[in-house]
Design an enzyme around this catalytic site. Structure first.
Site, PDB file in Angstrom:
ATOM      1  N   ASP A   1      29.532 -13.143  41.968  1.00 16.73           N
ATOM      2  CA  ASP A   1      28.141 -13.863  41.520  1.00 16.73           C
ATOM      3  C   ASP A   1      28.290 -15.180  41.884  1.00 16.73           C
ATOM      4  OD1 ASP A   1      29.762 -15.366  40.008  1.00 16.73           O
ATOM      5  OD2 ASP A   1      28.981 -14.686  37.824  1.00 16.73           O
TER       6      ASP A   1
ATOM      7  N   CYS B   1      33.834 -14.071  40.149  1.00 15.60           N
ATOM      8  CA  CYS B   1      32.681 -14.658  39.299  1.00 15.60           C
ATOM      9  C   CYS B   1      33.504 -16.059  38.937  1.00 15.60           C
ATOM     10  CB  CYS B   1      32.387 -13.775  38.133  1.00 15.60           C
ATOM     11  SG  CYS B   1      33.586 -13.483  37.098  1.00 15.60           S
TER      12      CYS B   1
ATOM     13  N   THR C   1      35.153 -17.144  36.294  1.00 13.02           N
ATOM     14  CA  THR C   1      36.578 -16.874  35.745  1.00 13.02           C
ATOM     15  C   THR C   1      37.128 -15.798  36.415  1.00 13.02           C
ATOM     16  OG1 THR C   1      35.658 -15.545  33.977  1.00 13.02           O
ATOM     17  CG2 THR C   1      35.979 -18.141  33.582  1.00 13.02           C
TER      18      THR C   1
ATOM     19  N   HIS D   1      53.548  -3.424  40.245  1.00 11.94           N
ATOM     20  CA  HIS D   1      53.461  -2.791  39.153  1.00 11.94           C
ATOM     21  C   HIS D   1      52.198  -1.986  38.614  1.00 11.94           C
ATOM     22  CE1 HIS D   1      56.960  -5.291  37.587  1.00 11.94           C
ATOM     23  NE2 HIS D   1      57.287  -4.591  38.585  1.00 11.94           N
TER      24      HIS D   1
ATOM     25  N   HIS E   1      56.506   2.938  36.812  1.00  6.49           N
ATOM     26  CA  HIS E   1      54.783   2.253  36.938  1.00  6.49           C
ATOM     27  C   HIS E   1      54.086   3.345  36.958  1.00  6.49           C
ATOM     28  CE1 HIS E   1      56.933  -1.421  36.931  1.00  6.49           C
ATOM     29  NE2 HIS E   1      57.508  -1.353  38.011  1.00  6.49           N
TER      30      HIS E   1
HETATM   31  C1  RB5 Z   1      28.113 -17.320  34.961  1.00  9.05           C
HETATM   32  O1  RB5 Z   1      27.874 -18.539  34.732  1.00  9.05           O
HETATM   33  C2  RB5 Z   1      29.657 -16.930  34.373  1.00  9.05           C
HETATM   34  O2  RB5 Z   1      29.444 -16.467  33.253  1.00  9.05           O
HETATM   35  C3  RB5 Z   1      30.319 -15.789  35.420  1.00  9.05           C
HETATM   36  O3  RB5 Z   1      30.357 -16.236  36.509  1.00  9.05           O
HETATM   37  C4  RB5 Z   1      31.662 -15.518  34.914  1.00  9.05           C
HETATM   38  O4  RB5 Z   1      32.512 -16.619  34.920  1.00  9.05           O
HETATM   39  C5  RB5 Z   1      31.624 -14.427  33.843  1.00  9.05           C
HETATM   40  O5  RB5 Z   1      32.966 -14.111  33.530  1.00  9.05           O
END
Ligand code: RB5
Length: 149
Positions: free
Chosen positions: A9, A66, A68, A99, A134
């Site tokens: 994203d 994304c 995070t 694993h 595993h």
């Molecule tokens: C988008 O702002 C953010 O929420 C997305 O990139 C991600 O971090 C979601 O987990």
């Protein structure tokens, strides 16, 4: 040559070129499912594209990105057969292959740098799954996925 699905994203876009270049240096063929700029998009769509490409056998593995790594990993893990792992360092990259045999890794563009993402991808891609004890655990995960009790 392995075929690797890549998707992100807007929050993960900052990592994509670095990840694609690292994969190509390793000899992988990359299938890029977007997004293609930093305009706001919805990460579940891209997590699903990467995960379905892997689950359907179009690709051997995937990298989803994304902000995070968390949201896109949650989305990818809803597709049957996907073991998507959020990875933030090279130790996790090694262990999630050894694993968990993670067939998708999820990276966060607001958590790690493009250079760290490239290192993580190299280690995950080149490490081997250890099998043995595993595999029993991965079979247990498949049982949960199949709805068996
Ligand atoms: C988008 O702002 C953010 O929420 C997305 O990139 C991600 O971090 C979601 O987990």
């Amino acid at each position: 040559m392995a075929k690797v699905a890549v998707g992100c994203d807007h929050g993960g876009f900052v990592l994509k070129d670095s990840v694609v270049n690292a994969l190509r240096e390793l000899g992988a063929e990359v299938v890029d499912f977007g997004c293609f700029d930093e305009s706001s998009v919805d990460y579940p769509l891209y997590g699903e594209k990467v995960a379905r490409a892997v689950a359907d056998g179009q690709c051997d593995a995937g990298v989803a990105m994304c902000g995070t790594g968390i949201g896109i990993s949650i989305a990818a893990n809803k597709v049957k057969g996907i073991r998507a792992a959020v990875v933030t360092n090279t130790y996790m990259a090694k262990l999630t292959k050894n694993h968990n045999n993670a067939n998708v890794i999820a990276l966060g563009g607001r958590v790690i740098s493009p250079a760290e993402a490239a290192e993580i991808v190299k280690i995950w891609y080149t490490e081997e799954y250890e099998g043995g004890r595993h595999q029993r655990r991965l079979d247990m995960i498949s049982r949960i996925e199949g709805g068996e009790r």
